[in-house]
Design a protein around this motif. Structure first.
Motif, short mmCIF file in Angstrom:
data_model
loop_
_atom_site.label_atom_id
_atom_site.label_comp_id
_atom_site.label_asym_id
_atom_site.label_seq_id
_atom_site.Cartn_x
_atom_site.Cartn_y
_atom_site.Cartn_z
N CYS A 6 0.86 -1.18 0.00
CA CYS A 6 0.00 0.00 0.00
C CYS A 6 0.89 1.23 0.00
N TYR A 38 1.58 -7.23 5.60
CA TYR A 38 0.34 -7.15 4.84
C TYR A 38 -0.81 -6.69 5.72
N ARG A 62 -3.03 -3.42 5.06
CA ARG A 62 -4.49 -3.49 4.97
C ARG A 62 -5.13 -2.40 5.83
N SER A 112 -4.44 1.02 4.19
CA SER A 112 -5.35 1.24 3.07
C SER A 112 -6.71 1.71 3.57
N LEU A 160 -4.94 -1.27 -2.09
CA LEU A 160 -4.17 -2.35 -1.48
C LEU A 160 -3.86 -3.39 -2.54
#
Length: 806
Positions: free
Chosen positions: A12, A178, A182, A185, A192
């Motif tokens: 992101c 990640y 997330r 984002s 993402l």
């Protein structure tokens, strides 16, 4: 949670600066505890290739190198590194470069100079000289494909930053790069990049049989065999760099791959040496007496409350925490078994602490790891192994025993507005959940959310309120003053604060100490006579295994610490809580069932009674009566009664219990000779311990007018038995009516002849008491004085059997 910024932006990449991203994450509930660059600032350091390295003509340990830095001509650089040789690429600091500051804090400038008569046109650098690591065994060797002449900061991505997040236990879904991406984002609206895991086609049909015999331990177990793996393969530099940004050093390629996927997607996995597994794997609870040697070298014993992975012969792994040494991969490993599972958080929580260690895998599993992605992550691990180590993958096995059911959670929009403190609409709530990728539906002011498999923290309405608040933005919450009136609560005059008691003891020459509430079990047994103390399930140290029921042991430890450092006079005190078993105590907001937790105040005096000074001769060691005076001053204006008593820590003949209003509130005395010898004290220490509640109480002063006439004093000598105490005598004297004229009674002499004397039997003593009598308005007459004195004598005769000495 620690990770490099470049890895986060790979998933992101919002149009924000590094500091702005840190601010967004912090305001989104993921506090950025630290933000630092990967490398300190330095300039004009480029990639150089050593074309030639010959021996220095005037120095055995130096070499003269011809270095290509992309300038069209070779630089002549003198270097003393043992690995300086032709054909390698290394960091090269050009003339005019500034390297990171040294111990003096000033940047180190590179100048044109001569070393042993040979001109040096720069400097070849080690990792330590660039402050990239502590390795200074030689030059930092770069990848063979590093472009010559290019800035080292650009080649190694040294302008990157490392984020360190301080995550609360409910944010298990953010324990990966990640997972943080997330959240970023959702907070910023930036897209993402979602990963795709392409299945790896199997090259053989070998499978490993796995039995799931504990569905309450393991809900899902996935794995596959990979043959002909080159475990000696080198980990790619990009993976090494990303792992270093997460605070993880490179070990071997297989271990690095497993760690990489854990930091990338929050999925702990384990790689077994397949050839060392005996038969099938059995996922079950441990059995009493079973032992396991772990990868960290320690050997532990498991029982029925710890999950394990075993084969047909022995236990091979501690479920969800750490693998075993017997099946660990090595340089000789050829075939491996890759495993990824879902372990129930309740089955992992607290197990690491039982064995006094923690792991990254256990940290994640005990908070909850997504059970729906074990297969996808096995595919990802497999692909990385094949790309880096080669090999042939077999078919993937996936067994599902029982998975958590995510129950829908409802949010009332009106209540969310009241809790947050600002107006929020149903549309705002739905938008917040959409950005968080939480399936939601609205119906008449109630939003129903079905938590995804990776969100273990969404269980009640307040959890959804928090999600709405952080997406809307904590910085947007209005500042609203409280509506309730604020009324000052004045403390009652009949109580003293803890601070007042501390200040009073400090004025008496004592210094406050603060000690742990958990102590050695021997202290409780020897000093408190407590055979059944409150024991700790998980002590921070083996010698701190029980909760204290007395403060005396802590004070003796402080005394011993000071004496070992040549202190000769110690006055210390402590105000703290003690813990005693009491079945009558129920659980409330401030109490725990079965444990009484009163506050105590204890003090200790050791050494000379008074400090050395010029105005008087040095006095002897402190004694019982010195500390008794301090306790009386502490309890003043209340008058305490001191009665002979016994205490496990105190001298049997020099110990008194402290009484107030007919209730024992403490103890005072000299340390028992046995414990004085055990603690190796050169002189006896005097200690006291009283209930803080009793010390905090004081009577409200009741003022009386000053008498207008002078008082009258009369001295009387009373003969009493040897067993009559001072307290008994004073109680009898003050109990006499004396016509309301008695103001004070003072014992000023005790006479006990060595042999029987006239008027005194062998078991008697003579006590001389001065009585102070006086009225308020008029001078006393002789008749009044005689009547008052006679009433005192009569009372003494009735109460203690005393008589006036002839």
């Amino acid at each position: 949670m620690q990770f490099p910024e470049s890895w986060l932006r790979a998933f992101c990449n919002p149009p924000l600066s590094t500091q702005q991203i840190a601010d967004v994450l912090t305001m989104g509930g993921m506090e950025v505890e630290d933000l630092r660059p990967v490398a300190p600032p330095f300039t004009q350091v480029v990639v150089g290739e050593i074309k030639e390295a010959v021996q220095h003509p005037n120095a055995d340990r130096l070499r003269v190198c011809q270095v290509d830095v992309g300038q069209g001509r070779l630089l002549n650089i003198v270097c003393g590194a043992p690995n300086a040789r032709a054909g390698i690429k290394v960091p090269t600091a050009l003339v005019g470069a500034e390297l990171p500051p040294g111990e003096d804090g000033k940047p180190f400038a590179i100048k044109l100079g001569k070393l042993r008569g040979v001109e040096s046109q720069g400097m070849l650098c080690s990792a330590r000289e660039l402050k990239l690591s502590e390795d200074h065994g030689g030059l930092l060797e770069l990848a063979a494909d590093a472009p010559v002449g290019k800035s080292l900061r650009e080649v190694l991505n040294l302008d990157d930053h490392v984020f360190t997040l301080k995550l609360t236990p409910n944010l298990a879904h953010a324990l990966s790069v990640y997972g943080v991406a997330r959240e970023l984002s959702a907070l910023t609206g930036a897209p993402l990049r979602e990963p795709k895991f392409e299945p790896v086609p199997p090259c053989h049909d070998a499978r490993l049989k796995v039995r799931l015999n504990a569905p309450d331990l393991c809900g899902r177990f996935s794995g596959r065999i990979i043959r002909n793996v080159d475990t000696r393969a080198k980990t790619p530099q990009w993976m090494v760099d990303r792992l270093a940004g997460c605070g993880q050093r490179s070990v071997t390629a297989l271990v690095d791959i497993s760690n990489y996927v854990m930091f990338e997607f929050g999925r702990p996995s384990h790689i077994f040496d397949h050839d060392k597994i005996h038969g099938a794997l059995d996922v079950r609870w441990g059995r009493p007496g079973e032992k396991l040697r772990l990868l960290n070298g320690s050997t532990i014993e498991v029982d029925g409350r710890v999950g394990v992975i075993a084969d047909d012969v022995q236990v091979e792994s501690l479920a969800g925490i750490m693998g075993g040494d017997a099946t660990a991969v090595s340089d000789d490993t050829r075939n491996v078994y890759v495993e990824a599972a879902f372990w129930w958080p309740e089955a992992v929580q607290g197990r690491s602490r039982r064995y006094n260690f923690s792991t990254d895998a256990g940290h994640r599993f005990e908070r909850g790891v997504d059970p729906s992605t074990t297969v996808e992550h096995i595919e990802h691990v497999t692909r990385l192994i094949l790309d880096i180590c080669g090999g042939e993958a077999g078919p993937l096995d996936d067994q599902v025993a029982r998975l958590p059911q995510r129950k829908p959670v409802q949010l009332r929009v009106a209540r969310a507005a009241r809790v947050i403190g600002m107006a929020v609409t149903e549309r705002q709530c739905l938008d917040a959940f959409a950005r968080l990728r939480l399936p939601a539906q609205a119906d008449n002011g109630v939003v129903t959310v079905t938590p995804p498999p990776y969100r273990f923290d969404l269980a009640i309405e307040e959890d959804l309120v928090e999600e709405v608040a952080r997406i809307v933005g904590y910085e947007r919450l209005p500042t609203t003053p409280p509506l309730a009136p604020i009324t000052a609560k004045l403390p009652p005059e009949s109580r003293r604060s803890r601070f007042a008691l501390r200040r009073l003891l400090a004025a008496l020459g004592y210094q406050e100490t603060i000690n742990f509430s958990f102590v050695e079990a021997a202290w409780e047994r020897d000093l408190a006579g407590n055979a059944d103390p409150v024991r700790l399930l998980n002590p921070i140290a083996s010698q701190m295994s029980v909760m204290r029921s007395s403060l005396l042991g802590s004070l003796l430890q402080v005394l011993k610490f000071n004496l070992d450092r040549k202190a000769d006079r110690v006055r210390i005190f402590e105000v703290g809580r003690v813990f005693r078993r009491d079945a009558s105590v129920a659980t409330t907001d401030t109490t725990v069932r079965g444990v009484h937790q009163p506050m105590h105040l204890a003090g200790l005096a050791f050494g000379a009674a008074e400090g050395l000074q010029w105005g008087r001769k040095e006095q002897g060691a402190v004694d019982f009566f010195d500390v008794k005076g301090d306790v009386e001053a502490l309890l003043s204006p209340r008058r305490a009664e001191f009665r002979p008593g016994e205490h496990p820590a105190l001298h049997p003949g020099r110990c008194a219990t402290i009484w107030l209003d007919g209730r024992q509130v403490g103890v005072l005395g000299e340390l028992h000779p046995r414990w004085r010898q055990g603690w190796e004290l050169p002189e006896p220490a005097v200690l006291f311990e009283i209930d803080l509640e009793a010390a905090s109480q004081r009577p409200v002063p009741a003022f009386r007018g000053v008498p207008r006439v002078q008082p009258v004093e009369r001295d009387i000598a009373i003969v009493v038995r040897d067993d009559v105490s001072h307290a008994d005598l004073m109680r009898a004297i003050h109990g006499a009516q004396a016509g309301g004229l008695l103001r004070q009674a003072l014992l000023f002499d005790v006479y006990k002849p060595r042999q029987a004397a006239a008027g005194l039997a062998a078991n008697e003593k003579s006590l001389a008491v001065r009585l102070t009598l006086g009225g308020m308005e008029a001078t006393l007459t002789d008749a009044q004085i005689e009547a008052a004195v006679q009433s005192v004598i009569d009372r003494i005769a009735r109460e203690v059997g005393g008589r006036l000495r002839s």
